[in-house]
Every structure is written in structure tokens, then in C-alpha cells.
Design an enzyme around this catalytic site. Structure first.
Site, PDB file in Angstrom:
ATOM      1  N   ASP A   1      34.866  48.103  68.294  1.00  0.00           N
ATOM      2  CA  ASP A   1      34.013  47.455  69.299  1.00  0.00           C
ATOM      3  C   ASP A   1      32.551  47.560  68.882  1.00  0.00           C
ATOM      4  O   ASP A   1      31.962  48.638  68.888  1.00  0.00           O
ATOM      5  CB  ASP A   1      34.181  48.134  70.664  1.00  0.00           C
ATOM      6  CG  ASP A   1      33.322  47.465  71.725  1.00  0.00           C
ATOM      7  OD1 ASP A   1      33.749  46.416  72.236  1.00  0.00           O
ATOM      8  OD2 ASP A   1      32.210  47.958  72.002  1.00  0.00           O
TER       9      ASP A   1
ATOM     10  N   TYR B   1      23.952  46.307  68.877  1.00  0.00           N
ATOM     11  CA  TYR B   1      24.103  47.605  68.198  1.00  0.00           C
ATOM     12  C   TYR B   1      23.496  47.592  66.795  1.00  0.00           C
ATOM     13  O   TYR B   1      23.418  48.647  66.150  1.00  0.00           O
ATOM     14  CB  TYR B   1      25.587  48.023  68.111  1.00  0.00           C
ATOM     15  CG  TYR B   1      26.311  48.120  69.429  1.00  0.00           C
ATOM     16  CD1 TYR B   1      25.621  48.069  70.644  1.00  0.00           C
ATOM     17  CD2 TYR B   1      27.687  48.257  69.490  1.00  0.00           C
ATOM     18  CE1 TYR B   1      26.284  48.136  71.850  1.00  0.00           C
ATOM     19  CE2 TYR B   1      28.356  48.337  70.704  1.00  0.00           C
ATOM     20  CZ  TYR B   1      27.652  48.265  71.884  1.00  0.00           C
ATOM     21  OH  TYR B   1      28.318  48.336  73.082  1.00  0.00           O
TER      22      TYR B   1
ATOM     23  N   LYS C   1      29.655  41.046  70.933  1.00  0.00           N
ATOM     24  CA  LYS C   1      29.134  40.608  72.237  1.00  0.00           C
ATOM     25  C   LYS C   1      27.799  39.906  72.058  1.00  0.00           C
ATOM     26  O   LYS C   1      27.014  40.292  71.182  1.00  0.00           O
ATOM     27  CB  LYS C   1      28.912  41.823  73.168  1.00  0.00           C
ATOM     28  CG  LYS C   1      30.025  42.851  73.126  1.00  0.00           C
ATOM     29  CD  LYS C   1      29.793  44.042  74.057  1.00  0.00           C
ATOM     30  CE  LYS C   1      30.816  45.129  73.802  1.00  0.00           C
ATOM     31  NZ  LYS C   1      30.413  46.149  72.840  1.00  0.00           N
TER      32      LYS C   1
ATOM     33  N   HIS D   1      27.730  40.252  77.215  1.00  0.00           N
ATOM     34  CA  HIS D   1      27.478  41.703  77.265  1.00  0.00           C
ATOM     35  C   HIS D   1      27.106  42.198  78.673  1.00  0.00           C
ATOM     36  O   HIS D   1      27.595  43.234  79.120  1.00  0.00           O
ATOM     37  CB  HIS D   1      26.371  42.041  76.261  1.00  0.00           C
ATOM     38  CG  HIS D   1      26.416  43.443  75.756  1.00  0.00           C
ATOM     39  ND1 HIS D   1      26.139  43.786  74.453  1.00  0.00           N
ATOM     40  CD2 HIS D   1      26.696  44.619  76.373  1.00  0.00           C
ATOM     41  CE1 HIS D   1      26.253  45.098  74.292  1.00  0.00           C
ATOM     42  NE2 HIS D   1      26.582  45.621  75.455  1.00  0.00           N
TER      43      HIS D   1
HETATM   44  N1  LIG Z   1      29.661  46.889  77.096  1.00  0.00           N
HETATM   45  C1  LIG Z   1      28.713  47.789  77.295  1.00  0.00           C
HETATM   46  O1  LIG Z   1      27.729  47.547  78.010  1.00  0.00           O
HETATM   47  C2  LIG Z   1      28.825  49.109  76.662  1.00  0.00           C
HETATM   48  C3  LIG Z   1      29.767  49.314  75.694  1.00  0.00           C
HETATM   49  N2  LIG Z   1      29.902  50.530  75.086  1.00  0.00           N
HETATM   50  C4  LIG Z   1      30.969  50.658  74.076  1.00  0.00           C
HETATM   51  O2  LIG Z   1      31.781  51.782  74.409  1.00  0.00           O
HETATM   52  C5  LIG Z   1      31.782  52.710  73.330  1.00  0.00           C
HETATM   53  C6  LIG Z   1      31.968  54.127  73.826  1.00  0.00           C
HETATM   54  O3  LIG Z   1      30.951  54.490  74.723  1.00  0.00           O
HETATM   55  P1  LIG Z   1      29.742  55.506  74.360  1.00  0.00           P
HETATM   56  O4  LIG Z   1      28.616  55.166  75.259  1.00  0.00           O
HETATM   57  O5  LIG Z   1      29.504  55.449  72.919  1.00  0.00           O
HETATM   58  O6  LIG Z   1      30.246  56.907  74.841  1.00  0.00           O
HETATM   59  P2  LIG Z   1      31.576  57.805  74.741  1.00  0.00           P
HETATM   60  O7  LIG Z   1      31.946  58.138  76.123  1.00  0.00           O
HETATM   61  O8  LIG Z   1      32.577  57.222  73.833  1.00  0.00           O
HETATM   62  O9  LIG Z   1      30.980  59.156  74.094  1.00  0.00           O
HETATM   63  C7  LIG Z   1      30.446  59.186  72.818  1.00  0.00           C
HETATM   64  C8  LIG Z   1      29.741  60.522  72.621  1.00  0.00           C
HETATM   65  O10 LIG Z   1      30.671  61.592  72.677  1.00  0.00           O
HETATM   66  C9  LIG Z   1      30.710  62.281  71.418  1.00  0.00           C
HETATM   67  N3  LIG Z   1      32.137  62.547  71.160  1.00  0.00           N
HETATM   68  C10 LIG Z   1      33.103  61.641  70.855  1.00  0.00           C
HETATM   69  N4  LIG Z   1      34.295  62.234  70.766  1.00  0.00           N
HETATM   70  C11 LIG Z   1      34.096  63.544  71.017  1.00  0.00           C
HETATM   71  C12 LIG Z   1      34.957  64.676  71.068  1.00  0.00           C
HETATM   72  N5  LIG Z   1      36.257  64.566  70.847  1.00  0.00           N
HETATM   73  N6  LIG Z   1      34.412  65.893  71.349  1.00  0.00           N
HETATM   74  C13 LIG Z   1      33.081  66.017  71.563  1.00  0.00           C
HETATM   75  N7  LIG Z   1      32.208  64.990  71.536  1.00  0.00           N
HETATM   76  C14 LIG Z   1      32.718  63.755  71.275  1.00  0.00           C
HETATM   77  C15 LIG Z   1      30.078  61.351  70.415  1.00  0.00           C
HETATM   78  O11 LIG Z   1      29.401  62.071  69.392  1.00  0.00           O
HETATM   79  P3  LIG Z   1      29.791  61.934  67.830  1.00  0.00           P
HETATM   80  O12 LIG Z   1      29.638  60.502  67.441  1.00  0.00           O
HETATM   81  O13 LIG Z   1      28.812  62.828  67.170  1.00  0.00           O
HETATM   82  O14 LIG Z   1      31.210  62.429  67.714  1.00  0.00           O
HETATM   83  C16 LIG Z   1      29.043  60.632  71.282  1.00  0.00           C
HETATM   84  O15 LIG Z   1      27.897  61.424  71.457  1.00  0.00           O
HETATM   85  C17 LIG Z   1      30.436  52.437  72.653  1.00  0.00           C
HETATM   86  O16 LIG Z   1      30.332  53.014  71.372  1.00  0.00           O
HETATM   87  C18 LIG Z   1      30.406  50.937  72.675  1.00  0.00           C
HETATM   88  O17 LIG Z   1      31.254  50.405  71.679  1.00  0.00           O
HETATM   89  C19 LIG Z   1      29.108  51.576  75.451  1.00  0.00           C
HETATM   90  C20 LIG Z   1      28.102  51.434  76.386  1.00  0.00           C
HETATM   91  C21 LIG Z   1      27.889  50.179  77.069  1.00  0.00           C
HETATM   92  O1  LIG Z   2      25.859  50.116  74.625  1.00  0.00           O
HETATM   93  C1  LIG Z   2      25.902  49.019  75.193  1.00  0.00           C
HETATM   94  O2  LIG Z   2      26.771  48.187  74.919  1.00  0.00           O
HETATM   95  C2  LIG Z   2      24.901  48.676  76.213  1.00  0.00           C
HETATM   96  O3  LIG Z   2      24.881  47.601  76.688  1.00  0.00           O
HETATM   97  C3  LIG Z   2      23.942  49.648  76.714  1.00  0.00           C
HETATM   98  O4  LIG Z   2      23.995  50.885  76.181  1.00  0.00           O
HETATM   99  C4  LIG Z   2      22.546  49.020  76.683  1.00  0.00           C
HETATM  100  O5  LIG Z   2      22.259  48.681  75.365  1.00  0.00           O
HETATM  101  C5  LIG Z   2      21.494  49.873  77.247  1.00  0.00           C
HETATM  102  O6  LIG Z   2      21.777  50.820  77.921  1.00  0.00           O
HETATM  103  C6  LIG Z   2      20.097  49.494  77.009  1.00  0.00           C
HETATM  104  O7  LIG Z   2      19.264  50.487  77.471  1.00  0.00           O
END
Ligand SMILES: NC(=O)C1=CN([C@@H]2O[C@H](COP(=O)(O)OP(=O)(O)OC[C@H]3O[C@@H](n4cnc5c(N)ncnc54)[C@H](OP(=O)(O)O)[C@@H]3O)[C@@H](O)[C@H]2O)C=CC1
Ligand SMILES: O=C(O)C(=O)[C@@H](O)[C@H](O)C(=O)CO
Length: 280
Positions: A49, A54, A83, A116
Site C-alpha cells: 500500500d 508518500y 492513491k 485518498h
Molecule cells: N489512507 C490513509 O489516509 C492512510 C493510510 N495509511 C496506510 O496504512 C499503513 C499503516 O499505518 P501506519 O500509520 O504506518 O501505522 P501502523 O499502525 O502500521 O504502525 C506503524 C508503526 O509501528 C511500528 N511497528 C510496526 N510493527 C511493529 C511491531 N511488530 N512491533 C513494534 N513496532 C512496530 C513501525 O515502526 P518500524 O517501521 O520501525 O517497524 C511504525 O512506527 C501506512 O503505512 C499506509 O500505507 C496510513 C495512514 C493514513
Molecule cells: O498516511 C496517509 O496516507 C495520510 O493520508 C496521512 O498520514 C496524511 O498524509 C497526513 O496525516 C498529513 O498530515
């Protein structure tokens, strides 16, 4: 219930999407995202994803091509989501943004392309552009992200293609039960972003103690809960050990009582922005 990392859900247009994938928000363009995606695919992940916002679509595409070669995979065995970002919303600008994402990824097609955020006054035109590229066969499925029920109702009033997926913030402190029920009734799958609460939920006493019963971490408990409640999930990690840990959730099943206990952690708490009140 998926039995392994590669098992898929059938979306409302018949396309199969893996239940589980790697999120790459905040994975740095270049070596960091390339190594994370390659580790994930080596581990058995089949879904990635990303998003224009990003700034790592080039690295994702490169990693996908290298991983296919190194693991003997074909493009149809992988599922890539991107997205359109808010500043590109609108009909013509979205058509251009789609081509930019495709060209940065340097792939023949994208599997799932999402609006998005529901940018007021623009998301319907944006979605019409997604319908166009979908009908042209450049993307296998289209959907939305951060849509509340009222956004979906508004969109569905005019949409020709029902979104396949709504990717929203969803975790034990934001269980999104009403949205899940509504989306399911409409044939839309929910996909959990920030499933680990951006790492903030991993020391939660209840999740840790449930994990102890199964010999699993809090992260694994949450990700297993996602699948058992019928939600696609995309935890992010750039650390190979955690990429492997997060995917190691197919050898246990949470009991009905434990599912209820996790559902009971809901606080309607967001770690990210509110889809009804964002300004980016
Ligand atoms: N559509 C939208 O608006 C959004 C979409 N997203 C999507 O969702 C995905 C996931 O959400 P995200 O916000 O990244 O957060 P997550 O809830 O997936 O958490 C990620 C964090 O947790 C840490 N982590 C991951 N696995 C572990 C583990 N097993 N133990 C301890 N720490 C861990 C990672 O660090 P490390 O990398 O160091 O392991 C990172 O700091 C995003 O990457 C993106 O693709 C996210 C936000 C908004
Ligand atoms: O991570 C994503 O996909 C998001 O849309 C958000 O994290 C977004 O970029 C945001 O929080 C901007 O401040």
C-alpha cells in the site's frame, strides 16, 4: 478466515485482493522502502500500500520488479495500491495524477487506486476520473479512503462503480463498527490503516495479556483481530524482524471472548486526522 498470508478476499468486482499487506507511509524513498518491500515479498506478503503522497512510488515499483525476479513471481501474483493526493483532486488533475503514479511505479497497471481523502466539493469529480481509468482497464479496482458513511452515501448517489474498498483508520481504540456494517451492506470492504495505532497500542495491558495466552505479541493480536472481524489490514514496518512478526498470525485463532474484549477497547480515538475536519 484467511489461512495464510497470500489468501485473498474477493472484491465486489470479482478481483482478488490479499487480506494482508505492507503499508509504506513514512518509508523513505530509495533503499529504505526498497528493502522493506523486498523483505515483505520474500516473507510472503503479496500486497503493498503506497500513495502519491508518500513520495516512494518509484522505490516501491523498483522493489516489486526486483522481488518478482528474485522470487520467481509474476505481476499478477502481487497487488499494488496507490492513491490520488488531495492537491490533485478534480477530474482532469486526477487523470494526470493517475498517469504520474503509474509512471513512477513503472508498472503496466495498478491493482487498486483510491481517492485518498474526501476533499469537499472535489471527491465526486475525482472518483469519476477513477471510474474512467477503471473502465479503460488501467486499474483493476477503484475505491476510496477516509470516507465516513455520509461521504459514501453522497458518492453512491451518483457513482457508476461501487467502490471496492474504503481504507480508514481502524484499530482496537477505533473499531468503526457502524461504518463496517454500512460498508458491508454496500459490498465495500474496509481496509485498516494505522492498524497498530502507529505503534501506540503495543503496550496496552489487555492486548499484551491476550497475546500471552497464544504466545503472540500485541501487534500480532491486533492484526489477527482485523482478519477475524473481516477487515483487510496493512501494517507498516521497515524492519525485517517486525515485517516477519506482523505476518506470523496464521497459526492461532482468537476466541470469541477475546474478540469481544478487543472490541471493548474502542474509545472512538483517532491517532490520525478526522475525515470531517482535515486541512491538507
Ligand atoms: N489512507 C490513509 O489516509 C492512510 C493510510 N495509511 C496506510 O496504512 C499503513 C499503516 O499505518 P501506519 O500509520 O504506518 O501505522 P501502523 O499502525 O502500521 O504502525 C506503524 C508503526 O509501528 C511500528 N511497528 C510496526 N510493527 C511493529 C511491531 N511488530 N512491533 C513494534 N513496532 C512496530 C513501525 O515502526 P518500524 O517501521 O520501525 O517497524 C511504525 O512506527 C501506512 O503505512 C499506509 O500505507 C496510513 C495512514 C493514513
Ligand atoms: O498516511 C496517509 O496516507 C495520510 O493520508 C496521512 O498520514 C496524511 O498524509 C497526513 O496525516 C498529513 O498530515
Amino acid at each position: 478466515m484467511p489461512k495464510n498470508l497470500q489468501e485473498t478476499v474477493k472484491l465486489n468486482n470479482g478481483v482478488n485482493m490479499p487480506w494482508f499487506g505492507l503499508g509504506v507511509y513514512k518509508a523513505q524513498e530509495g533503499e529504505e522502502v526498497i528493502q522493506a518491500v523486498k523483505s515483505a515479498i520474500r516473507t510472503g506478503y503479496r500486497s503493498i500500500d503506497t500513495a502519491a503522497a508518500y513520495n516512494n512510488e518509484e522505490g516501491v515499483g523498483q522493489a516489486v520488479r526486483e522481488a518478482m525476479e528474485e522470487n520467481g513471481l509474476t505481476r499478477d501474483q502481487l497487488f499494488i495500491t496507490s492513491k490520488v493526493w488531495n492537491s490533485n483532486q478534480g477530474y482532469e488533475t486526477t487523470l494526470q495524477a493517475f498517469e504520474t503514479s503509474l509512471s513512477k511505479l513503472n508498472l503496466d497497471y495498478i491493482d487498486l487506486f483510491l481517492v485518498h481523502w474526501p476533499v469537499k466539493g472535489k471527491y465526486k469529480d475525482t472518483y469519476r476520473a477513477l471510474e474512467k481509468v477503471y473502465k479503460e482497464g488501467k486499474v483493476r479496482a477503484i475505491g476510496v479512503s477516509n470516507f465516513q458513511i455520509h461521504h459514501l452515501e453522497d458518492l453512491l448517489a451518483d457513482a457508476e462503480v461501487v467502490p471496492a474498498v474504503n481504507q480508514v483508520e481502524l484499530h482496537p481504540q477505533l473499531t468503526q463498527k457502524e461504518l463496517l456494517k454500512y460498508a458491508t451492506e454496500k459490498g465495500i470492504f474496509l481496509e485498516a490503516w494505522s492498524p497498530l495505532g502507529q505503534g501506540n497500542l503495543l503496550t496496552n495491558d489487555i492486548l499484551v495479556s491476550i497475546g500471552k495466552k497464544y504466545g503472540k505479541s500485541a501487534a500480532q493480536v491486533i492484526l489477527r483481530w482485523d482478519l477475524q472481524v473481516g477487515v483487510i489490514t496493512i501494517p507498516k514496518s521497515v524492519n525485517e524482524g517486525r515485517i516477519i512478526e506482523n505476518a506470523d498470525i496464521f497459526d492461532f485463532e482468537l476466541s470469541t471472548e477475546d474478540i469481544a474484549a478487543i472490541d471493548g477497547l474502542n474509545l472512538n480515538k483517532r491517532f490520525g486526522s478526522d475525515p470531517d475536519n482535515f486541512n491538507f
